[in-house]
Design an enzyme around this catalytic site. Structure first.
Site, PDB file in Angstrom:
ATOM      1  N   ARG A 140      -3.246 -10.509  34.112  1.00 31.22           N
ATOM      2  CA  ARG A 140      -2.899 -11.048  32.808  1.00 31.22           C
ATOM      3  C   ARG A 140      -4.140 -11.728  32.237  1.00 31.22           C
ATOM      4  NH1 ARG A 140       1.408 -12.220  36.267  1.00 31.22           N
ATOM      5  NH2 ARG A 140       3.415 -11.313  35.642  1.00 31.22           N
ATOM      6  N   LYS A 165       1.866 -16.102  37.022  1.00 31.20           N
ATOM      7  CA  LYS A 165       3.148 -16.356  36.371  1.00 31.20           C
ATOM      8  C   LYS A 165       4.205 -16.637  37.437  1.00 31.20           C
ATOM      9  CE  LYS A 165       6.082 -14.493  32.708  1.00 31.20           C
ATOM     10  NZ  LYS A 165       6.307 -13.347  31.801  1.00 31.20           N
ATOM     11  N   ARG A 274      -3.482  -4.298  30.632  1.00 28.03           N
ATOM     12  CA  ARG A 274      -2.608  -4.461  31.805  1.00 28.03           C
ATOM     13  C   ARG A 274      -1.519  -3.386  31.794  1.00 28.03           C
ATOM     14  NH1 ARG A 274      -0.154  -8.194  35.506  1.00 28.03           N
ATOM     15  NH2 ARG A 274       2.097  -8.420  35.226  1.00 28.03           N
ATOM     16  N   HIS A 297       5.156  -8.612  39.609  1.00 32.27           N
ATOM     17  CA  HIS A 297       6.506  -8.671  39.057  1.00 32.27           C
ATOM     18  C   HIS A 297       7.502  -9.107  40.119  1.00 32.27           C
ATOM     19  CE1 HIS A 297       5.522  -5.613  35.628  1.00 32.27           C
ATOM     20  NE2 HIS A 297       5.180  -6.846  35.321  1.00 32.27           N
TER      21      HIS A 297
END
Length: 324
Positions: A140, A165, A274, A297
């Protein structure tokens, strides 16, 4: 003049609570802004005097009058939920019943390999290196901006992404084609670090826990930002003047110019690199779980969206007209 018994102002209480929970400075600024807007929208009434009707009215105003996106509206709601639950310690049943705006399900914008090459060819220097890293690693934007010297392992060919994240760490590959360029960059970065050391300004920001645990780490080479700012700035929390990481807006602007110069009609930002990284890996035959891990993720369903991008119009079906 404030007396010792004078309670802190509401927004100061919000800041203090955010820092206790170790939220980022960006989250702090956003939450304070939304809470301030909420109070002003309701005639400067104290939040304890308001309730569900005022919150719903504010969110409706943002959508109808402000034309904000669903994600922005939900961001405002999160700030208000934080205010009531974490700062005012009000446990009201209506807080859990406030409906969040439904996020539209849109496919990510993805560039072809040729388009990626055209954009990267028009970027140079530090911005070009960062853009290549975004496409070559799937990071990111802010993960790239916040990289530290110690996060790059040339021997193992890896980059460690810390506190991504969801406050998660993960490992991604270091593209071999960038190894030499990155080593050259580090040599130049070392010269800047040595200059800062001589003037007593080599200190960098560290999270509170790390700064207490390793009191000398802030001035060590390993903890320096890989992509530093071109000037010193004052830390809004501690007041210390030091060199922070590069402003991400500079990379965004550099890529915008490169996209425009390439003659491309697609809208593309650093985050598009990305998306392109993930799609091109899947197109090359890598399995979805590998891509999920590289992207960081939590749910594979998030990664699955790139399989839809791979489907050429009509889910890859060749229409009857093209068979004539």
């Amino acid at each position: 003049m404030l007396t010792q018994n004078t309670p802190p102002k509401l927004l100061d209480q919000v800041r203090d609570r955010i820092r206790v929970k170790h939220y980022s400075i960006r989250t702090e600024k956003l939450y304070v802004q939304w809470i301030k807007r909420f109070i002003l929208f309701n005639g400067k009434r104290h939040p304890l005097e308001m309730g569900e009707a005022e919150v719903e009215a504010f969110l409706t105003h943002l959508a109808v009058e402000g034309h904000v996106s669903a994600s922005t509206q939900n961001q405002a709601l999160s700030a208000l939920l934080f205010l009531y639950k974490e700062v005012l310690l009000v446990d009201l049943p209506w807080l859990d019943n406030v409906v969040r705006a439904k996020q539209p399900q849109r496919l990510p914008s993805v560039l072809t390999r040729t388009e990626v090459g055209a954009v990267l060819a028009r970027m140079s220097g530090v911005h070009g290196l960062m853009a290549n890293l975004l496409y070559g690693t799937g990071m990111r934007l802010m993960e790239c901006v916040r990289l530290r010297v110690k996060d790059v392992d040339f021997e193992r060919g890896e980059i460690l992404i810390r506190d991504g994240k969801g406050a998660k760490d993960r490992v991604t590959m270091l593209p071999q084609s960038l190894a030499t360029v990155l080593q050259d960059h580090l040599r130049q970065r070392r010269v800047l670090f040595d200059d800062d050391t001589r003037v007593g300004k080599a200190s960098v920001y560290l999270p509170d826990a790390l700064e207490r645990k390793y009191p000398h780490a802030a001035t060590e080479w390993a903890w320096q930002y890989l992509f530093p700012s071109g000037s010193f700035s004052r830390d809004p929390r501690s007041g210390v003047e030091r060199r922070h990481h590069i402003d991400e807006k500079l990379l965004q602007r550099a890529m915008k110019k490169a996209v425009r110069a390439s003659g491309m009609t697609k809208l593309a930002t650093p985050h598009t690199l990305r998306h392109s990284f993930a799609t091109h890996l899947l197109d090359s035959g890598y399995d979805i779980r590998t891509v999920q891990e590289l992207l960081g993720h939590k749910d594979v369903q998030t990664t699955m969206i790139y399989t839809h991008v791979l489907n050429k119009g009509g889910k890859g079906v060749v229409g009857p007209l093209d068979r004539l």
